[in-house]
Design a protein around this motif. Structure first.
Motif, PDB file in Angstrom:
ATOM      1  N   SER A  65      58.955 -29.069  -0.153  1.00  0.00           N
ATOM      2  CA  SER A  65      59.239 -29.996   0.554  1.00  0.00           C
ATOM      3  C   SER A  65      59.613 -30.120   2.013  1.00  0.00           C
ATOM      4  O   SER A  65      58.762 -31.331   2.913  1.00  0.00           O
ATOM      5  N   VAL A  66      60.145 -29.234   2.892  1.00  0.00           N
ATOM      6  CA  VAL A  66      60.205 -29.791   4.397  1.00  0.00           C
ATOM      7  C   VAL A  66      58.689 -29.259   5.004  1.00  0.00           C
ATOM      8  O   VAL A  66      57.914 -29.513   5.836  1.00  0.00           O
ATOM      9  N   LYS A  67      58.149 -28.096   4.128  1.00  0.00           N
ATOM     10  CA  LYS A  67      57.008 -27.238   4.540  1.00  0.00           C
ATOM     11  C   LYS A  67      56.209 -28.578   4.288  1.00  0.00           C
ATOM     12  O   LYS A  67      54.949 -28.725   5.657  1.00  0.00           O
ATOM     13  N   SER A  68      55.654 -29.225   3.132  1.00  0.00           N
ATOM     14  CA  SER A  68      54.918 -30.163   3.104  1.00  0.00           C
ATOM     15  C   SER A  68      54.923 -31.601   4.147  1.00  0.00           C
ATOM     16  O   SER A  68      54.197 -32.375   4.996  1.00  0.00           O
ATOM     17  N   VAL A  69      56.542 -32.089   4.891  1.00  0.00           N
ATOM     18  CA  VAL A  69      56.778 -32.514   6.233  1.00  0.00           C
ATOM     19  C   VAL A  69      55.781 -32.183   7.038  1.00  0.00           C
ATOM     20  O   VAL A  69      55.461 -32.968   7.666  1.00  0.00           O
ATOM     21  N   LEU A  70      56.022 -30.675   7.179  1.00  0.00           N
ATOM     22  CA  LEU A  70      55.821 -30.240   8.192  1.00  0.00           C
ATOM     23  C   LEU A  70      54.375 -30.104   8.623  1.00  0.00           C
ATOM     24  O   LEU A  70      53.768 -30.395   9.445  1.00  0.00           O
ATOM     25  N   GLN A  71      53.683 -29.879   6.946  1.00  0.00           N
ATOM     26  CA  GLN A  71      52.354 -29.719   7.764  1.00  0.00           C
ATOM     27  C   GLN A  71      51.982 -30.865   7.078  1.00  0.00           C
ATOM     28  O   GLN A  71      50.590 -30.714   7.154  1.00  0.00           O
ATOM     29  N   GLU A  72      52.396 -32.373   6.885  1.00  0.00           N
ATOM     30  CA  GLU A  72      51.490 -33.978   6.225  1.00  0.00           C
ATOM     31  C   GLU A  72      50.793 -33.835   5.171  1.00  0.00           C
ATOM     32  O   GLU A  72      49.726 -34.247   5.677  1.00  0.00           O
ATOM     33  N   ARG A  73      50.624 -32.444   4.124  1.00  0.00           N
ATOM     34  CA  ARG A  73      50.249 -32.478   3.385  1.00  0.00           C
ATOM     35  C   ARG A  73      51.215 -31.332   2.165  1.00  0.00           C
ATOM     36  O   ARG A  73      51.705 -31.038   2.520  1.00  0.00           O
ATOM     37  N   MET A  74      50.622 -31.869   0.457  1.00  0.00           N
ATOM     38  CA  MET A  74      51.567 -31.189  -0.097  1.00  0.00           C
ATOM     39  C   MET A  74      51.245 -28.996   0.455  1.00  0.00           C
ATOM     40  O   MET A  74      50.019 -29.059  -0.154  1.00  0.00           O
ATOM     41  N   CYS A  75      52.480 -29.220  -0.307  1.00  0.00           N
ATOM     42  CA  CYS A  75      52.386 -27.630   0.153  1.00  0.00           C
ATOM     43  C   CYS A  75      53.556 -27.072  -1.127  1.00  0.00           C
ATOM     44  O   CYS A  75      54.647 -27.596  -1.190  1.00  0.00           O
ATOM     45  N   LEU A  76      53.098 -25.320  -1.599  1.00  0.00           N
ATOM     46  CA  LEU A  76      54.142 -25.309  -2.620  1.00  0.00           C
ATOM     47  C   LEU A  76      54.256 -23.557  -2.192  1.00  0.00           C
ATOM     48  O   LEU A  76      53.624 -22.450  -3.112  1.00  0.00           O
ATOM     49  N   PRO A  77      54.642 -23.435  -1.171  1.00  0.00           N
ATOM     50  CA  PRO A  77      55.138 -22.020  -0.901  1.00  0.00           C
ATOM     51  C   PRO A  77      55.718 -21.244  -2.147  1.00  0.00           C
ATOM     52  O   PRO A  77      56.156 -20.094  -2.050  1.00  0.00           O
ATOM     53  N   ALA A  78      57.163 -22.057  -2.610  1.00  0.00           N
ATOM     54  CA  ALA A  78      58.018 -21.270  -2.902  1.00  0.00           C
ATOM     55  C   ALA A  78      58.008 -21.755  -4.575  1.00  0.00           C
ATOM     56  O   ALA A  78      57.836 -23.357  -5.199  1.00  0.00           O
ATOM     57  N   LEU A  79      58.339 -20.668  -5.534  1.00  0.00           N
ATOM     58  CA  LEU A  79      58.294 -21.005  -7.123  1.00  0.00           C
ATOM     59  C   LEU A  79      59.738 -22.161  -7.156  1.00  0.00           C
ATOM     60  O   LEU A  79      60.632 -21.736  -6.738  1.00  0.00           O
ATOM     61  N   GLY A 100      51.138 -26.307  13.694  1.00  0.00           N
ATOM     62  CA  GLY A 100      50.518 -26.636  14.434  1.00  0.00           C
ATOM     63  C   GLY A 100      49.003 -26.011  14.492  1.00  0.00           C
ATOM     64  O   GLY A 100      48.205 -25.906  13.800  1.00  0.00           O
ATOM     65  N   ASN A 101      49.528 -24.669  13.873  1.00  0.00           N
ATOM     66  CA  ASN A 101      48.244 -23.809  13.574  1.00  0.00           C
ATOM     67  C   ASN A 101      48.749 -22.475  12.915  1.00  0.00           C
ATOM     68  O   ASN A 101      49.853 -22.429  13.091  1.00  0.00           O
ATOM     69  N   GLN A 102      47.805 -21.443  12.446  1.00  0.00           N
ATOM     70  CA  GLN A 102      49.325 -20.412  11.760  1.00  0.00           C
ATOM     71  C   GLN A 102      49.277 -19.369  12.669  1.00  0.00           C
ATOM     72  O   GLN A 102      50.097 -18.313  12.118  1.00  0.00           O
ATOM     73  N   ASP A 103      49.142 -19.396  13.923  1.00  0.00           N
ATOM     74  CA  ASP A 103      49.650 -18.070  14.718  1.00  0.00           C
ATOM     75  C   ASP A 103      51.515 -18.963  15.255  1.00  0.00           C
ATOM     76  O   ASP A 103      51.647 -18.086  15.975  1.00  0.00           O
ATOM     77  N   THR A 104      51.618 -20.359  15.069  1.00  0.00           N
ATOM     78  CA  THR A 104      52.660 -20.975  15.828  1.00  0.00           C
ATOM     79  C   THR A 104      53.445 -21.143  14.490  1.00  0.00           C
ATOM     80  O   THR A 104      53.031 -21.992  13.965  1.00  0.00           O
ATOM     81  N   PHE A 105      55.048 -21.001  14.699  1.00  0.00           N
ATOM     82  CA  PHE A 105      56.279 -21.493  14.220  1.00  0.00           C
ATOM     83  C   PHE A 105      57.266 -22.897  14.587  1.00  0.00           C
ATOM     84  O   PHE A 105      57.350 -21.820  15.934  1.00  0.00           O
ATOM     85  N   TYR A 106      57.589 -23.147  13.931  1.00  0.00           N
ATOM     86  CA  TYR A 106      59.387 -23.883  14.457  1.00  0.00           C
ATOM     87  C   TYR A 106      60.044 -22.557  14.554  1.00  0.00           C
ATOM     88  O   TYR A 106      59.464 -21.314  14.853  1.00  0.00           O
TER      89      TYR A 106
END
Length: 291
Positions: A65-79, A100-106
């Motif tokens: 849910s955190v990743k989905s909110v931050l990416q502003e789309r549904m994400c499922l990185p964790a089973l 914002g992109n694949q090279d920078t992180f929170y």
């Protein structure tokens, strides 16, 4: 002759007239900017969040849910846990979140832990407490496979004998299903209390995520903005506080994404509010102990 009116008084409302805790429901971008602005003073340092809870409580769902909110789309990185009550989290994995992109992180990461069974044996609970203690201290390396039958050995190749400030945990989060807390056996609650005592000894702040509130109270399913008006939910938070020992102002009800195909701005606001307060606590801990 006309009879007397048989009208009955209306039942009391399940909602309070005003919310007892305020959330900004209408400024997602402002809250995202606030979350991004929470960063340690030391360059390259991240805030490490460790999740712990029973199988199926919603730990992995919160990460998604955190990743989905931050990416502003549904994400499922964790089973997520399956319907048979088995934990999908087997290995110690660090979840990072693109900014914002694949090279920078929170400036934070989240570690999940293997879900604890409500009715597991005393030895399993003791093993879990010791494993969490080592994880809090930063001794558990990426890829370690959790084993409920035995605790991690300091001779294990996945043990980090010299953890840095980046390896150590800065916030411990207990993830609790609002629907299953009351019948939770006392031994499971005692495990939470034992883990909390280890965190206190290490001066690590602790919070509770109270999940699945939409299943617990229909008022939040109808409108998630009712969350801090619902009387039964406030009472549930007080019960969690009394049994686990976490103050009510460190308990955050959330609705994780589970069945939805699209994001909802109010659900996002509730998740972001919890995340913001967790990060603030972790950043304070880092700046007070490692700056």
């Amino acid at each position: 002759m006309g009879g007397k009116s048989s009208s009955r008084p209306a039942p009391p409302s399940p909602l309070l007239s005003k919310p007892w805790r305020e959330i900004n429901w209408n400024d997602k971008q402002g809250t995202l900017q606030h979350v991004n602005a929470i960063r340690p003073k030391t360059e390259g340092q991240v805030i490490r969040i460790l999740l712990h809870g029973l199988v199926g409580a919603g730990k992995s769902s919160f990460i998604n849910s955190v990743k989905s909110v931050l990416q502003e789309r549904m994400c499922l990185p964790a089973l997520v846990a399956n319907s048979f009550g088995e934990s999908c989290t087997k290995k110690h994995t660090t979840h990072k979140f693109n900014n914002g992109n694949q090279d920078t992180f929170y400036h934070f990461v989240i570690n999940d832990t293997m879900g604890l069974s409500n009715d597991c044996s005393r030895s399993t609970r003791n093993n879990r407490v010791r494993d969490i203690e080592k994880a809090l201290k930063g001794h558990v390396s990426e890829g370690y496979t959790f084993n409920p039958e035995c605790r991690i050995s300091m001779d294990d190749p996945f043990v980090n004998l010299k953890p840095s400030a980046n390896d150590k945990v800065h916030v411990l989060v207990f993830v609790i299903d609002a629907n299953k807390f009351t019948p939770m056996i006392e031994k499971a609650v005692e495990t939470f209390q034992d883990i909390r005592e280890e965190a206190i000894r290490l001066n690590i702040p602790q919070v509770v995520l109270l999940t699945k509130i939409d299943e617990f109270c229909p008022e939040s399913q109808q409108d998630v903005k009712n969350v801090y008006k619902i009387k039964t939910l406030k009472e549930k938070m007080k019960e969690v506080s009394a049994r686990v020992g976490i103050p009510v102002n460190c308990i955050f009800p959330v609705k994780n994404y589970s069945e939805e195909m699209d994001l909802n701005s109010d659900t996002d606001a509730l998740i972001l509010s919890a995340l913001k307060h967790i990060l603030q606590l972790g950043n304070d801990h880092l700046n007070n102990h490692y700056a």
